[in-house]
Motif scaffolding. Structure first.
Motif, short mmCIF file in Angstrom:
data_model
loop_
_atom_site.label_atom_id
_atom_site.label_comp_id
_atom_site.label_asym_id
_atom_site.label_seq_id
_atom_site.Cartn_x
_atom_site.Cartn_y
_atom_site.Cartn_z
N GLY A 199 -25.74 -85.31 -25.41
CA GLY A 199 -24.92 -85.13 -24.22
C GLY A 199 -24.91 -83.68 -23.82
O GLY A 199 -25.70 -82.86 -24.32
N GLN A 200 -24.02 -83.34 -22.90
CA GLN A 200 -23.90 -81.97 -22.41
C GLN A 200 -22.61 -81.35 -22.94
O GLN A 200 -21.60 -82.03 -23.09
CB GLN A 200 -23.89 -81.92 -20.87
CG GLN A 200 -25.18 -82.41 -20.22
CD GLN A 200 -25.28 -83.92 -20.19
OE1 GLN A 200 -24.31 -84.61 -19.86
NE2 GLN A 200 -26.43 -84.45 -20.56
N GLU A 253 -17.81 -80.60 -10.63
CA GLU A 253 -18.07 -82.04 -10.56
C GLU A 253 -17.47 -82.81 -11.75
O GLU A 253 -17.39 -84.04 -11.71
CB GLU A 253 -19.57 -82.31 -10.48
CG GLU A 253 -20.38 -81.90 -11.70
CD GLU A 253 -20.88 -80.46 -11.63
OE1 GLU A 253 -21.81 -80.13 -12.38
OE2 GLU A 253 -20.34 -79.69 -10.81
N LEU A 254 -17.05 -82.10 -12.79
CA LEU A 254 -16.44 -82.76 -13.95
C LEU A 254 -14.93 -82.58 -14.00
O LEU A 254 -14.28 -83.02 -14.96
CB LEU A 254 -17.06 -82.24 -15.25
CG LEU A 254 -18.52 -82.63 -15.50
CD1 LEU A 254 -19.01 -82.05 -16.81
CD2 LEU A 254 -18.70 -84.15 -15.48
N GLU A 298 -10.96 -89.03 -14.56
CA GLU A 298 -11.64 -89.84 -15.58
C GLU A 298 -12.04 -88.99 -16.78
O GLU A 298 -11.88 -89.43 -17.93
CB GLU A 298 -12.88 -90.51 -14.97
CG GLU A 298 -12.58 -91.57 -13.93
CD GLU A 298 -12.17 -91.01 -12.57
OE1 GLU A 298 -11.57 -91.76 -11.78
OE2 GLU A 298 -12.44 -89.80 -12.32
N ARG A 350 -21.06 -87.28 -21.57
CA ARG A 350 -22.14 -88.12 -21.06
C ARG A 350 -21.62 -88.91 -19.87
O ARG A 350 -20.58 -89.56 -19.97
CB ARG A 350 -22.67 -89.08 -22.13
CG ARG A 350 -23.47 -88.42 -23.22
CD ARG A 350 -24.36 -89.43 -23.97
NE ARG A 350 -23.62 -90.48 -24.64
CZ ARG A 350 -23.21 -90.42 -25.91
NH1 ARG A 350 -23.47 -89.34 -26.63
NH2 ARG A 350 -22.56 -91.42 -26.44
N GLU A 351 -22.34 -88.83 -18.76
CA GLU A 351 -21.99 -89.59 -17.54
C GLU A 351 -20.53 -89.39 -17.15
O GLU A 351 -19.82 -90.33 -16.80
CB GLU A 351 -22.31 -91.07 -17.74
CG GLU A 351 -23.79 -91.33 -17.98
CD GLU A 351 -24.11 -92.80 -18.17
OE1 GLU A 351 -23.15 -93.61 -18.21
OE2 GLU A 351 -25.30 -93.14 -18.27
N GLY A 352 -20.08 -88.13 -17.21
CA GLY A 352 -18.75 -87.79 -16.74
C GLY A 352 -17.62 -88.15 -17.69
O GLY A 352 -16.45 -88.07 -17.31
N THR A 353 -17.97 -88.50 -18.93
CA THR A 353 -16.96 -88.90 -19.90
C THR A 353 -17.13 -88.10 -21.19
O THR A 353 -18.26 -87.88 -21.64
CB THR A 353 -17.11 -90.41 -20.24
OG1 THR A 353 -16.91 -91.17 -19.04
CG2 THR A 353 -16.10 -90.84 -21.28
#
Length: 256
Positions: free
Chosen positions: A66-67, A75-76, A80, A131-134
């Motif tokens: 992940g990041q 954007e993060l 959520e 990962r994917e905004g989570t």
């Protein structure tokens, strides 16, 4: 062994080799490895698996894909992601609550009372895998230590809301926006967002400043570098910011 990819490692040099990472071991490594094995056995999959030491004496752990961000990019900064960070921290705490400590355990940070759980000690965007905004994982457990849940939550709120003064390079949002985000994190985790929380955030930052200065005085070059770079000054400015904007933050807590 071939040279690995150097990752952001905070106080340490961390290198990735395929699906593993290697990082310098410390006196706290044995108890931290026990902790990681324990929480994973409790069903918590958001932490690396310890694989022992390599021939050079470095820790070997699984790599979480992940990041990782020093601070959250625009954007993060979403509800959520905030919810996922609070939920993951709660799951970690719940899994750690049954961990049995021993007299020979050498935590880097001192245990605090009441020792309800094992605090991560540095739950912040730069120690979270996204990962994917989570938020899906926590890394770098060097600062883990027994303590109350809210001690860990307070620092996470400070970093994720964030409760930073405008001059802090990681700051964003008005006091009202920060307060609402802080309250959302607390409510998702399951603790009150109130005046006591703000007091604990300030206490947590003072403890961090004292620890940094004590380590630097003992000759720790990494902590001295952080102090020289103005980190302690930023924390002190953020403590003043919390005091100056206390009423605004408390009103925002009530709005969430």
């Amino acid at each position: 062994m071939t040279e690995g990819e150097e990752l952001r490692g905070g106080m340490n040099v961390v290198r990735r080799y395929g699906d593993t990472v290697r990082r310098p071991a410390s006196a706290a490594s044995p108890v931290i490895h026990r902790l990681l094995r324990h929480v994973r056995a409790q069903g918590f999959d958001g932490a690396p698996e310890p694989l022992g030491l390599d021939a050079d004496g470095d820790e070997v752990l699984t790599f979480l894909h992940g990041q990782v961000h020093q601070a959250l990019p625009s954007e993060l900064r979403t509800p959520e992601l905030l919810d996922s960070a609070a939920t993951l921290l709660r799951r970690f705490h719940d899994a750690s609550a049954t961990f049995e400590t021993g007299p020979g355990d050498r935590w880097w940070l001192p245990a605090r009372s009441p020792a309800e759980v094992i605090c991560h000690g540095d739950a912040a965007p730069y120690n979270c895998v996204v990962r994917e905004g989570t938020v899906v994982g926590l890394i770098d457990f060097d600062a883990a230590h027994p303590g109350p849940r809210v001690w860990d939550v307070a620092y996470a709120v400070y970093r994720f809301a964030p409760l930073h003064a405008p001059d802090n390079p990681d700051s964003y949002g008005s006091p009202a926006e920060q307060g609402r985000r802080a309250a959302r994190f607390c409510h998702t985790y399951g603790v009150p967002a109130d005046a006591a929380l703000l007091d604990i955030v300030a206490d947590r930052l003072r403890a961090l400043i004292d620890f940094m200065r004590a380590q630097a005085k003992r000759g720790d070059k990494a902590f001295q570098s952080h102090i020289d770079g103005g980190h302690a000054d930023l924390y002190e400015a953020d403590i003043r910011y919390l005091a100056a904007n206390r009423d605004l933050l408390l009103r925002a807590f009530d709005e969430e």
